[in-house]
Motif scaffolding. Structure first.
Motif: not given
Length: 308
Positions: A65-74
Motif C-alpha cells: 500500500r505504501d508503493w501504491l500511495l507513492a504511485g498515486g502521489i506521483g
C-alpha cells in the motif's frame, strides 16, 4: 527537526517555486509543456536516486500500500504540474503564482474528505487573510481578466492540494522522504515523456536551448523544493504547510516584476503583506499559551483535530 526549522524549509521551497515560474514561462516559449515537465522531472529523479538508495539500506521495508500511495502521489503531481505548465502558456507569471496559491483554500476541505480532520479556527482565519492578499497580486483583483490558462492553473491548484494532503498521509505511515521524492519524480517523468513524445514535436536544438530553464526547474524546483516539502511535512500540519508555501505567490510576483517586467502595484504590495500576515499567524499557533491550545497534545502527527 523542530517545527520552526521545518517551516523555514517550507519558506525555502516557496522561494524556489516562486522563482521557478520564470523558468517555466521561458521553457514554454521553446519546447512543448509535456516535454518540459518530463525533462525537469528526469533531472529531479536522477538527483534523488542516490539519496533514495542510501535511505533504503537503513529503512523499514515498504508495504504494497505504501508503493501504491507513492504511485498515486506521483500521478497527482503529474496532473498538477502539466496543467500548470500548459496554463502558463496562456497567463502571466503573476496570475499563475496567485492562482496556484489557492491550494491553501482547498487543503482543509481535501484533508477533511480524505482523513476526516478539522482545522483550528485561527488557521482558517489565516487562510482567508492569505487568500485576500494573493488575490491582490493579480491585475487589481479583476476576475474578468482571468483567461483559459488561469482556469487550467486553478485545476492544478486543486491537484496540488490533494498532493499536499497525500504527502502528509504517506509521511504518517512510512517515513521515507527520499524514496517518495524519487518515486513521484520518476512517475511524472515517464508519463509526461510518453505524452510529450506522442503529441509534441521533438526538436533537439530547441531542447538544448531550453536546458537552462529545464535545469532550474528540475534541480532546484523539483530536486530541492519538493524534497524540502516532503521532509518538512512530517513536522508541519498540511493546512499550515500550505499557508507557508503560499509565499510562492509573493516570490513569483516579485520575480516577474524584476525579470519579466510584469507590474507590481501598490495593491500588489498590500497583497504581499497580507500573505505574510497569514504566514505569521500560522507561526504563532505553536507558541500560543497552553490554555488557548489545550487540545494540542491530542493532535495526531498530521497536525489536525480528528472529527471522530
Amino acid at each position: 527537526m523542530t517545527r520552526l526549522r521545518a517551516d523555514f524549509l517550507l519558506v525555502a521551497a516557496a522561494l524556489i517555486w516562486g522563482t521557478a515560474f520564470i523558468a517555466q514561462k521561458v521553457g514554454n516559449g521553446i519546447i512543448g509543456p509535456f516535454l518540459f515537465v518530463s525533462g525537469r522531472f528526469v533531472l529531479s529523479a536522477l538527483l534523488l536516486a542516490p539519496l533514495a538508495a542510501r535511505e533504503a539500506r537503513a529503512a523499514v521495508k515498504l508495504r504494497r500500500r505504501d508503493w501504491l500511495l507513492a504511485g498515486g502521489i506521483g500521478v497527482t503531481l503529474f496532473a498538477g504540474a502539466t496543467l500548470q505548465q500548459v496554463g502558463l502558456k496562456m497567463t502571466s507569471v503573476t496570475n499563475a503564482g496567485f492562482i496556484t496559491a489557492l491550494y491553501i483554500a482547498f487543503v482543509p476541505f481535501v484533508a477533511r474528505a480524505i482523513i476526516r480532520t478539522a482545522v483550528r479556527p485561527l488557521v482558517l482565519v489565516a487562510v482567508v487573510v492569505s487568500l485576500a492578499g494573493a488575490w491582490l497580486l493579480t491585475d487589481h483583483g479583476e476576475a474578468a481578466r482571468l483567461s483559459a490558462g488561469d482556469f487550467l492553473v486553478l485545476a492544478s491548484a486543486g491537484l496540488y492540494a490533494l498532493h499536499i494532503v497525500l504527502i502528509g498521509v504517506f509521511q504518517k505511515v512510512a517515513h521515507r522522504p527520499f524514496f517518495l521524492s524519487f518515486a513521484q519524480y520518476a512517475v511524472v517523468a515517464v508519463i509526461a515523456g510518453i505524452v510529450g513524445i506522442g503529441t509534441e514535436p521533438l526538436n533537439w536544438t530547441a531542447v538544448r536551448h531550453a536546458l537552462p530553464a529545464i535545469a532550474y526547474a528540475g534541480v532546484l524546483s523539483g530536486g530541492v523544493g519538493y524534497t524540502l516539502q516532503i521532509v518538512a511535512q512530517r513536522y508541519t500540519p498540511a493546512t499550515e504547510a500550505a499557508l507557508i508555501m503560499s509565499l510562492e505567490s509573493v516570490f513569483a510576483a516579485i520575480a516577474a516584476a524584476i525579470l519579466l517586467g510584469e507590474r507590481l502595484t501598490l495593491l500588489a504590495g498590500l497583497g504581499c503583506g497580507l500573505v505574510l500576515a497569514g504566514v505569521v499567524m500560522v507561526e504563532i499557533i505553536p507558541i500560543l499559551p497552553r490554555r488557548a491550545t489545550e487540545q494540542e497534545d491530542d493532535l495526531p502527527p498530521f497536525g489536525t483535530v480528528p472529527l471522530d
